[in-house]
Motif scaffolding. Structure first.
Motif, PDB file in Angstrom:
ATOM      1  N   ALA A 135     -90.503 -34.516 -18.861  1.00  0.00           N
ATOM      2  CA  ALA A 135     -91.589 -35.350 -19.265  1.00  0.00           C
ATOM      3  C   ALA A 135     -93.092 -34.846 -18.953  1.00  0.00           C
ATOM      4  N   THR A 136     -93.092 -33.281 -18.375  1.00  0.00           N
ATOM      5  CA  THR A 136     -94.308 -32.818 -18.290  1.00  0.00           C
ATOM      6  C   THR A 136     -94.844 -32.274 -19.317  1.00  0.00           C
ATOM      7  N   PRO A 137     -96.242 -32.326 -19.498  1.00  0.00           N
ATOM      8  CA  PRO A 137     -96.872 -31.652 -20.664  1.00  0.00           C
ATOM      9  C   PRO A 137     -96.833 -30.157 -20.657  1.00  0.00           C
ATOM     10  N   ALA A 138     -96.436 -29.591 -21.677  1.00  0.00           N
ATOM     11  CA  ALA A 138     -95.861 -27.887 -21.549  1.00  0.00           C
ATOM     12  C   ALA A 138     -97.006 -27.243 -21.011  1.00  0.00           C
ATOM     13  N   GLY A 139     -98.345 -27.477 -21.311  1.00  0.00           N
ATOM     14  CA  GLY A 139     -99.375 -26.879 -20.782  1.00  0.00           C
ATOM     15  C   GLY A 139     -99.642 -27.100 -19.311  1.00  0.00           C
ATOM     16  N   GLN A 140     -98.857 -27.819 -18.672  1.00  0.00           N
ATOM     17  CA  GLN A 140     -99.182 -27.836 -17.142  1.00  0.00           C
ATOM     18  C   GLN A 140     -97.987 -27.091 -16.526  1.00  0.00           C
ATOM     19  N   LEU A 141     -96.981 -26.378 -17.070  1.00  0.00           N
ATOM     20  CA  LEU A 141     -95.883 -25.576 -16.384  1.00  0.00           C
ATOM     21  C   LEU A 141     -96.640 -24.384 -16.044  1.00  0.00           C
ATOM     22  N   ALA A 142     -95.940 -23.740 -14.979  1.00  0.00           N
ATOM     23  CA  ALA A 142     -96.363 -22.421 -14.525  1.00  0.00           C
ATOM     24  C   ALA A 142     -96.152 -21.555 -15.842  1.00  0.00           C
ATOM     25  N   ARG A 147     -92.435 -19.744 -20.259  1.00  0.00           N
ATOM     26  CA  ARG A 147     -91.632 -18.600 -20.874  1.00  0.00           C
ATOM     27  C   ARG A 147     -89.991 -19.128 -21.018  1.00  0.00           C
ATOM     28  N   LEU A 148     -89.685 -20.004 -19.796  1.00  0.00           N
ATOM     29  CA  LEU A 148     -88.477 -20.431 -20.075  1.00  0.00           C
ATOM     30  C   LEU A 148     -88.300 -21.555 -21.169  1.00  0.00           C
ATOM     31  N   LEU A 149     -89.455 -22.441 -21.273  1.00  0.00           N
ATOM     32  CA  LEU A 149     -89.342 -23.341 -22.530  1.00  0.00           C
ATOM     33  C   LEU A 149     -89.520 -22.666 -23.751  1.00  0.00           C
ATOM     34  N   GLU A 150     -90.084 -21.465 -23.755  1.00  0.00           N
ATOM     35  CA  GLU A 150     -89.907 -20.520 -25.012  1.00  0.00           C
ATOM     36  C   GLU A 150     -88.447 -20.203 -25.308  1.00  0.00           C
ATOM     37  N   MET A 151     -87.757 -19.978 -24.326  1.00  0.00           N
ATOM     38  CA  MET A 151     -86.168 -19.733 -24.471  1.00  0.00           C
ATOM     39  C   MET A 151     -85.711 -20.913 -24.905  1.00  0.00           C
ATOM     40  N   ALA A 152     -85.907 -21.919 -24.324  1.00  0.00           N
ATOM     41  CA  ALA A 152     -85.088 -23.226 -24.797  1.00  0.00           C
ATOM     42  C   ALA A 152     -85.353 -23.570 -26.237  1.00  0.00           C
ATOM     43  N   ILE A 153     -86.890 -23.545 -26.763  1.00  0.00           N
ATOM     44  CA  ILE A 153     -87.005 -23.732 -28.224  1.00  0.00           C
ATOM     45  C   ILE A 153     -86.335 -22.566 -29.141  1.00  0.00           C
ATOM     46  N   GLY A 170     -93.882 -12.839 -15.691  1.00  0.00           N
ATOM     47  CA  GLY A 170     -94.463 -13.994 -14.894  1.00  0.00           C
ATOM     48  C   GLY A 170     -93.439 -14.665 -14.176  1.00  0.00           C
ATOM     49  N   LEU A 171     -92.079 -14.220 -14.282  1.00  0.00           N
ATOM     50  CA  LEU A 171     -91.068 -14.795 -13.592  1.00  0.00           C
ATOM     51  C   LEU A 171     -90.793 -14.265 -12.220  1.00  0.00           C
ATOM     52  N   ALA A 172     -90.741 -15.103 -11.172  1.00  0.00           N
ATOM     53  CA  ALA A 172     -90.595 -14.774  -9.656  1.00  0.00           C
ATOM     54  C   ALA A 172     -89.090 -14.114  -9.388  1.00  0.00           C
ATOM     55  N   ASP A 173     -88.843 -13.176  -8.456  1.00  0.00           N
ATOM     56  CA  ASP A 173     -87.632 -12.521  -8.459  1.00  0.00           C
ATOM     57  C   ASP A 173     -86.424 -13.640  -8.540  1.00  0.00           C
ATOM     58  N   GLY A 174     -86.533 -14.828  -7.779  1.00  0.00           N
ATOM     59  CA  GLY A 174     -85.264 -15.823  -7.934  1.00  0.00           C
ATOM     60  C   GLY A 174     -85.077 -16.144  -9.250  1.00  0.00           C
ATOM     61  N   GLU A 175     -86.140 -16.431 -10.111  1.00  0.00           N
ATOM     62  CA  GLU A 175     -86.194 -16.789 -11.495  1.00  0.00           C
ATOM     63  C   GLU A 175     -85.457 -15.904 -12.398  1.00  0.00           C
ATOM     64  N   ILE A 176     -85.860 -14.474 -12.193  1.00  0.00           N
ATOM     65  CA  ILE A 176     -85.272 -13.372 -12.694  1.00  0.00           C
ATOM     66  C   ILE A 176     -83.853 -13.555 -12.669  1.00  0.00           C
ATOM     67  N   GLU A 177     -83.050 -13.410 -11.428  1.00  0.00           N
ATOM     68  CA  GLU A 177     -81.750 -13.696 -11.338  1.00  0.00           C
ATOM     69  C   GLU A 177     -81.195 -14.761 -12.203  1.00  0.00           C
ATOM     70  N   SER A 178     -81.850 -15.971 -12.303  1.00  0.00           N
ATOM     71  CA  SER A 178     -81.339 -17.214 -12.898  1.00  0.00           C
ATOM     72  C   SER A 178     -81.567 -16.773 -14.291  1.00  0.00           C
ATOM     73  N   PHE A 179     -82.393 -16.107 -14.818  1.00  0.00           N
ATOM     74  CA  PHE A 179     -82.678 -15.560 -16.169  1.00  0.00           C
ATOM     75  C   PHE A 179     -81.339 -14.799 -16.633  1.00  0.00           C
ATOM     76  N   ILE A 180     -81.171 -13.801 -15.778  1.00  0.00           N
ATOM     77  CA  ILE A 180     -80.029 -12.853 -16.093  1.00  0.00           C
ATOM     78  C   ILE A 180     -78.580 -13.468 -16.342  1.00  0.00           C
ATOM     79  N   ARG A 181     -78.522 -14.574 -15.314  1.00  0.00           N
ATOM     80  CA  ARG A 181     -77.207 -15.436 -15.705  1.00  0.00           C
ATOM     81  C   ARG A 181     -77.539 -16.318 -16.951  1.00  0.00           C
ATOM     82  N   LEU A 182     -78.474 -16.733 -17.500  1.00  0.00           N
ATOM     83  CA  LEU A 182     -78.798 -17.528 -18.597  1.00  0.00           C
ATOM     84  C   LEU A 182     -78.375 -16.798 -19.681  1.00  0.00           C
TER      85      LEU A 182
END
Length: 242
Positions: A135-142, A147-153, A170-182
Motif C-alpha cells: 500500500a506504500t506509494p512507490a516514491g516513498q520507498l528507499a 530497484r526491487l519494485l522494478e524487478m517485481a514489475i 543502492g542495496l545494502a549488503d543484507g539486501e544483496i544476499e537476498s537479491f542473489i537468492r531471488l
C-alpha cells in the motif's frame, strides 16, 4: 538447441561515436549471464538494442529463432523480453501494488477477474520481499526497495528473458544476499542477463560472463576464466569496485 538470444554484427552509432561495434552475442535458454565492463563500454546501449528501446545502425537480433531486429519494444515485451532500467522507472505516485498490477493484467487471459490479479501481484511482491509495502506509494520507498519494485514489475510480465541493469546499486549488503537468492529462483523459470559492477555478485551468480570494452566483446568465459584473463584484468578488473 536454438539460442534464446543471438546478435550478429550488432552496432549502434551516435554521431561520430560507435557505442556498440559489431557485437556477436549468444545467450542460451536457462542461463544466468553477467555483462561487465568499464563505464562507457556499451553495455546499456547493447541491452537497449536487444529490448528495442533504440534501433541498431547495423546488424541483426534474433529471439528464440525469430528475427526481431525491427520489432518495436512493446512487441518484444509480448515475446517475453523484460528490461529493468539502470535509472529506476516506476510510477512514484501509485502504490506498490498498482505498479505491479498493471503488468500482471497484461499477462492474464481475458475474462479473469480481480482475484487473479491480486494473487499474481502478491505472489510477485512476496518473491521480492515487498508484500508488506503493497500500500506504500512507490516514491516513498528507499532507493534499494525501488530497484526491487522494478524487478517485481519485470517479473510480473512472466518474461522468458529478464535483463537487469545494475540491480544491486543502492542495496545494502543484507539486501544483496537476498537479491542473489531471488535471481537464482527466477532462473528456474527465466533466462537472466545482468549488467553488474559488483564483482562478488557476478562471481556468485553467473554461469558465464561477457566482458565489453569500447563497444566490443573483449572476452567471454566462466567467472574463474574471466578472473584469470589478463586482458580483462588490464581493462577492468584491476580498477573494478565491489
Amino acid at each position: 538447441m536454438t539460442p534464446l538470444l543471438m546478435t550478429r554484427g550488432l552496432s549502434r552509432d551516435f554521431g561520430g561515436l560507435r557505442a556498440v561495434d559489431g557485437v556477436d552475442f549468444t545467450l542460451n535458454q536457462g542461463e544466468i549471464r553477467a555483462l561487465i565492463g568499464p563505464n562507457g563500454a556499451g553495455k546499456t546501449t547493447f541491452v537497449s538494442l536487444v529490448c528495442g528501446r533504440i534501433a541498431p545502425s547495423a546488424g541483426t537480433i534474433a529471439f528464440n529463432g525469430s528475427d526481431i531486429t525491427r520489432l518495436p519494444a512493446h512487441r518484444r515485451v509480448r515475446l517475453g523480453i523484460a528490461y529493468t532500467f539502470q535509472i529506476t522507472s516506476i510510477f512514484a505516485n501509485l502504490p506498490v501494488y498498482d505498479n505491479v498490477a498493471l503488468p500482471v493484467q497484461r499477462t492474464l487471459e481475458d475474462g479473469r477477474g480481480g482475484g487473479a490479479v491480486r494473487a499474481g501481484v502478491m505472489e510477485v511482491l512476496e518473491k521480492v520481499g515487498l508484500a508488506d509495502r503493497a500500500a506504500t506509494p512507490a516514491g516513498q520507498l528507499a532507493y534499494g526497495h525501488q530497484r526491487l519494485l522494478e524487478m517485481a514489475i519485470g517479473l510480473a510480465l512472466k518474461p522468458r528473458l529478464l535483463i537487469l541493469d545494475e540491480p544491486t546499486q543502492g542495496l545494502a549488503d543484507g539486501e544483496i544476499e537476498s537479491f542473489i537468492r531471488l535471481v537464482r529462483e527466477i532462473a528456474r523459470e527465466a533466462t537472466v542477463l545482468i549488467i553488474e559492477h559488483n564483482m562478488k555478485v557476478v562471481m556468485e551468480l553467473a554461469g558465464r560472463v561477457t566482458v565489453m570494452e569500447a563497444g566490443k566483446i573483449l572476452a567471454e568465459g566462466t567467472p574463474a576464466e574471466i578472473r584469470e584473463n589478463q586482458a580483462v584484468q588490464a581493462a577492468y578488473l584491476g580498477t573494478a569496485h565491489g
